[in-house]
Scaffold this active site. Structure first.
Site, PDB file in Angstrom:
ATOM      1  CG  HIS A   1       1.365  -1.411 -15.319  1.00  0.00           C
ATOM      2  ND1 HIS A   1       1.130  -2.673 -14.829  1.00  0.00           N
ATOM      3  CD2 HIS A   1       2.351  -1.541 -16.241  1.00  0.00           C
ATOM      4  CE1 HIS A   1       1.923  -3.539 -15.445  1.00  0.00           C
ATOM      5  NE2 HIS A   1       2.680  -2.878 -16.307  1.00  0.00           N
TER       6      HIS A   1
ATOM      7  CG  ASN B   1      -4.030  -0.441 -12.416  1.00  0.00           C
ATOM      8  OD1 ASN B   1      -3.822  -0.645 -11.205  1.00  0.00           O
ATOM      9  ND2 ASN B   1      -3.362  -1.087 -13.354  1.00  0.00           N
TER      10      ASN B   1
ATOM     11  CD  GLU C   1       4.624   2.484  -9.055  1.00  0.00           C
ATOM     12  OE1 GLU C   1       3.571   2.227  -8.443  1.00  0.00           O
ATOM     13  OE2 GLU C   1       5.480   1.619  -9.312  1.00  0.00           O
TER      14      GLU C   1
ATOM     15  N   GLY D   1       0.776  -1.239   0.000  1.00  0.00           N
ATOM     16  CA  GLY D   1       0.000   0.000   0.000  1.00  0.00           C
ATOM     17  C   GLY D   1       0.806   1.287   0.000  1.00  0.00           C
TER      18      GLY D   1
HETATM   19  C1  GRF Z   1       3.061  -0.756  -7.677  1.00  0.00           C
HETATM   20  O1  GRF Z   1       4.300  -0.943  -8.311  1.00  0.00           O
HETATM   21  C2  GRF Z   1       1.972  -0.519  -8.678  1.00  0.00           C
HETATM   22  O2  GRF Z   1       2.405   0.200  -9.790  1.00  0.00           O
HETATM   23  C3  GRF Z   1       1.586  -1.916  -9.063  1.00  0.00           C
HETATM   24  O3  GRF Z   1       1.660  -2.662  -7.875  1.00  0.00           O
HETATM   25  C4  GRF Z   1       2.582  -2.037  -7.001  1.00  0.00           C
HETATM   26  C5  GRF Z   1       1.852  -1.763  -5.728  1.00  0.00           C
HETATM   27  O4  GRF Z   1       2.708  -1.236  -4.745  1.00  0.00           O
HETATM   28  N1  GRF Z   1       0.275  -1.960  -9.677  1.00  0.00           N
HETATM   29  P1  GRF Z   1       2.093  -0.621  -3.427  1.00  0.00           P
HETATM   30  O5  GRF Z   1       1.247  -1.712  -2.779  1.00  0.00           O
HETATM   31  O6  GRF Z   1       1.295   0.572  -3.809  1.00  0.00           O
HETATM   32  O7  GRF Z   1       3.288  -0.272  -2.593  1.00  0.00           O
END
Ligand code: GRF
Length: 202
Positions: free
Chosen positions: A110, A108, A175, A13
């Site tokens: 990614h 989403n 991200e 998370g």
């Molecule tokens: C992230 O790398 C996201 O891009 C992918 O899954 C991972 C989740 O990481 N879909 P977190 O649980 O948000 O730390």
């Protein structure tokens, strides 16, 4: 306008945390109405609890069909008046009952520059392919895996010595910038969708 988010997770998370932080420090004018994990013990559930956000596990196991599970998720989200659903490391395919309940309102994140390297282990795919840039994509969710219209991307250069882990760590930093920014764009309605293209309003 209702700016209530529902965040679906399966793991640690950290992207959920990025959204929580953005809400708390005022970069994102929204509230997180609920966090739902399909797995008990997902680290993100503790993050939600710590932030005073309702958090629950709705296991994907034991439903007669995949659609039944999606209907259950949709019902939990609708019951909390959610308007935008954010997948943040949610490791389940999303099907029509959920997509139809939130038209153009499921996003989403990614860890690659889609359409390169969809699916699992995107960072490993990038290192093994030998690309010089990868990155992060935030996109609308459709029935096709990691293939919905792209809201925004941020590029990350690869280094010669990169492993999947070192690349993943650098992508993750981007991200955490990209997700709140994309969610803000969606909530502000500062875009229109033209076929596959998400076009920002000037
Ligand atoms: C992230 O790398 C996201 O891009 C992918 O899954 C991972 C989740 O990481 N879909 P977190 O649980 O948000 O730390």
């Amino acid at each position: 306008m209702n700016r209530r988010l529902g965040v679906l997770i399966s793991g640690r998370g950290s992207n959920l945390q990025a959204l929580i932080d953005a809400v708390e420090d005022g970069r994102l004018d929204a509230s997180i109405a609920v966090v739902i994990s399909n797995l008990e013990g997902a680290g993100g559930l503790s993050r939600a609890h710590a932030a005073g956000i309702e958090a629950l596990c709705v296991s994907h196991r034991g439903w007669p069909t995949r659609d039944d599970y999606d209907r259950a998720l949709a019902a939990e989200l609708k019951a909390r008046d959610v308007t935008l659903v954010c997948l943040a490391g949610f490791m389940r395919r999303i099907g029509p009952p959920l997509i139809d309940a939130f038209p153009d309102a499921i996003v989403n994140i990614h860890p690659s520059l889609l359409p390169a390297f969809p699916g699992v282990d995107a960072q490993r795919q990038a290192v093994e392919y030998g690309v010089k840039f990868s990155g992060v994509t935030v996109h609308l969710v459709t029935e096709d895996l990691d293939a919905g219209p792209i809201i925004l991307q941020r590029a990350v250069p690869l280094h010669d010595g990169d492993t999947p882990e070192t690349l993943a760590a650098r992508i993750l930093i981007e991200e955490h910038v990209a997700y709140p920014e994309a969610v803000k764009l969606m909530l502000d309605g500062g875009y229109r969708i033209d076929g596959r293209r998400v076009i920002r309003a000037r």
